[in-house]
Enzyme design. Structure first.
Site, PDB file in Angstrom:
ATOM      1  N   SER A  15     -14.739  -0.026  31.245  1.00 19.21           N
ATOM      2  CA  SER A  15     -14.977   0.308  29.461  1.00 19.21           C
ATOM      3  C   SER A  15     -16.399   1.934  29.475  1.00 19.21           C
ATOM      4  CB  SER A  15     -15.228  -0.617  29.015  1.00 19.21           C
ATOM      5  OG  SER A  15     -14.109  -1.372  28.874  1.00 19.21           O
TER       6      SER A  15
HETATM    7  N1  SAH Z   1     -14.778  -5.423  31.736  1.00 19.52           N
HETATM    8  C1  SAH Z   1     -14.147  -4.753  32.680  1.00 19.52           C
HETATM    9  C2  SAH Z   1     -13.270  -3.535  32.069  1.00 19.52           C
HETATM   10  C3  SAH Z   1     -11.804  -3.451  32.529  1.00 19.52           C
HETATM   11  S1  SAH Z   1     -10.383  -2.833  31.424  1.00 19.52           S
HETATM   12  C4  SAH Z   1     -15.446  -3.765  33.585  1.00 19.52           C
HETATM   13  O1  SAH Z   1     -16.234  -3.412  33.051  1.00 19.52           O
HETATM   14  O2  SAH Z   1     -14.999  -3.022  34.172  1.00 19.52           O
HETATM   15  C5  SAH Z   1     -10.340  -4.033  31.379  1.00 19.52           C
HETATM   16  C6  SAH Z   1      -9.446  -5.115  32.644  1.00 19.52           C
HETATM   17  O3  SAH Z   1      -8.635  -6.603  32.166  1.00 19.52           O
HETATM   18  C7  SAH Z   1      -8.043  -4.630  32.950  1.00 19.52           C
HETATM   19  O4  SAH Z   1      -8.956  -5.217  34.979  1.00 19.52           O
HETATM   20  C8  SAH Z   1      -7.105  -5.810  33.466  1.00 19.52           C
HETATM   21  O5  SAH Z   1      -6.554  -5.808  34.293  1.00 19.52           O
HETATM   22  C9  SAH Z   1      -7.256  -6.841  32.932  1.00 19.52           C
HETATM   23  N2  SAH Z   1      -6.710  -7.838  31.898  1.00 19.52           N
HETATM   24  C10 SAH Z   1      -5.344  -7.126  31.567  1.00 19.52           C
HETATM   25  N3  SAH Z   1      -5.267  -8.602  31.036  1.00 19.52           N
HETATM   26  C11 SAH Z   1      -5.580  -9.270  31.557  1.00 19.52           C
HETATM   27  C12 SAH Z   1      -5.256 -11.122  31.539  1.00 19.52           C
HETATM   28  N4  SAH Z   1      -4.390 -11.683  30.461  1.00 19.52           N
HETATM   29  N5  SAH Z   1      -6.052 -11.614  32.626  1.00 19.52           N
HETATM   30  C13 SAH Z   1      -7.040 -11.492  33.509  1.00 19.52           C
HETATM   31  N6  SAH Z   1      -7.139  -9.710  33.236  1.00 19.52           N
HETATM   32  C14 SAH Z   1      -6.736  -9.146  32.333  1.00 19.52           C
END
Ligand code: SAH
Length: 222
Positions: free
Chosen positions: A64
């Site tokens: 993000s």
């Molecule tokens: N907090 C992260 C942002 C990653 S983007 C950071 O600091 O880098 C959001 C993430 O949510 C992705 O890796 C995606 O695979 C995950 N995601 C989406 N739906 C999900 C679910 N149902 N359970 C677990 N992870 C999920």
């Protein structure tokens, strides 16, 4: 992993930019000033790690934007020792920010490859209060519930019931809700049966998906 004076300087500038954009919680800003974001990015993006932008982390997912991380973390009002559930580990950056603020972090990711690399990195950084799980986060993490705080970093079309259920009374859930564009929703559980909800601003997230994506057998994760 190397954190140079140059990195630190760029990080200070990023923190000033976040202040200008309206972030005021000093504990959030301090944690983000302390944490080398370039550790969480591919080498190819190292030069850009302190721009206020999201970057790809593989599997069509992104780390993000720093402003979004700061905004969500500020909304969460994390206290030391709080039990915090994060849905969407991704790079592990948000989990590390929460851990640095003294929270006990439980973070869930549905891509096994991302889960593995984030877990490895958080361990290498000595973040013992951040635990990683390879799961479908829409079900939460019932065996560790209730949580004082829950944060989702993927955009959900609706708030998964399991997450509301696993929130402690008095707890706060921050989750982006919407299909194309998401409203950043803050939900406070005021009693066993009552929740107060408010929308705090528009953001754009990768989608919150169901199920898991195991890593390819015999293939080492990137
Ligand atoms: N907090 C992260 C942002 C990653 S983007 C950071 O600091 O880098 C959001 C993430 O949510 C992705 O890796 C995606 O695979 C995950 N995601 C989406 N739906 C999900 C679910 N149902 N359970 C677990 N992870 C999920």
């Amino acid at each position: 992993m190397k954190d140079t004076y140059r990195h630190k300087g760029m990080r200070r500038q990023l923190i000033e930019e976040l202040r200008r954009k309206g972030i005021t919680d000093e504990r959030v800003l301090q944690a983000m000033e302390h944490l080398p974001r370039h550790y969480f990015l591919d080498k190819a993006f190292e030069e850009h790690a302190y721009e206020d932008k999201p970057f790809p982390i593989g599997h069509e997912q992104t780390i993000s934007q720093p402003y979004t991380v700061a905004f969500q973390t500020e909304l969460l009002r994390v206290r030391k020792r709080d039990k915090v559930l994060e849905i969407g580990t991704g790079s592990g950056y948000q989990a590390a920010v929460l851990a640095l603020m003294g929270a006990r972090v439980f973070t869930v990711e549905r891509y096994e490859a991302l889960y593995r690399s984030a877990k490895e990195l958080l361990e290498a950084l000595g973040m013992k209060n951040a635990r990683c799980f390879f799961r479908d986060g829409s079900k939460g993490l019932p065996e560790f519930a209730p949580f004082d705080r829950i944060i989702a970093t993927a955009g959900a079309t609706e708030v998964p019931e399991a997450l509301k259920k696993q929130l402690a009374v008095g707890g706060i859930l921050v989750i982006p809700v919407g299909a194309e564009v998401q409203d950043m929703r803050r939900i406070v559980r005021t009693s066993e049966t009552e929740f107060i909800e408010e929308d705090t601003g528009s953001f754009r997230f990768v989608p919150f998906l169901g199920g898991t994506e195991p890593a390819m057998p015999g293939k080492t994760p990137p």
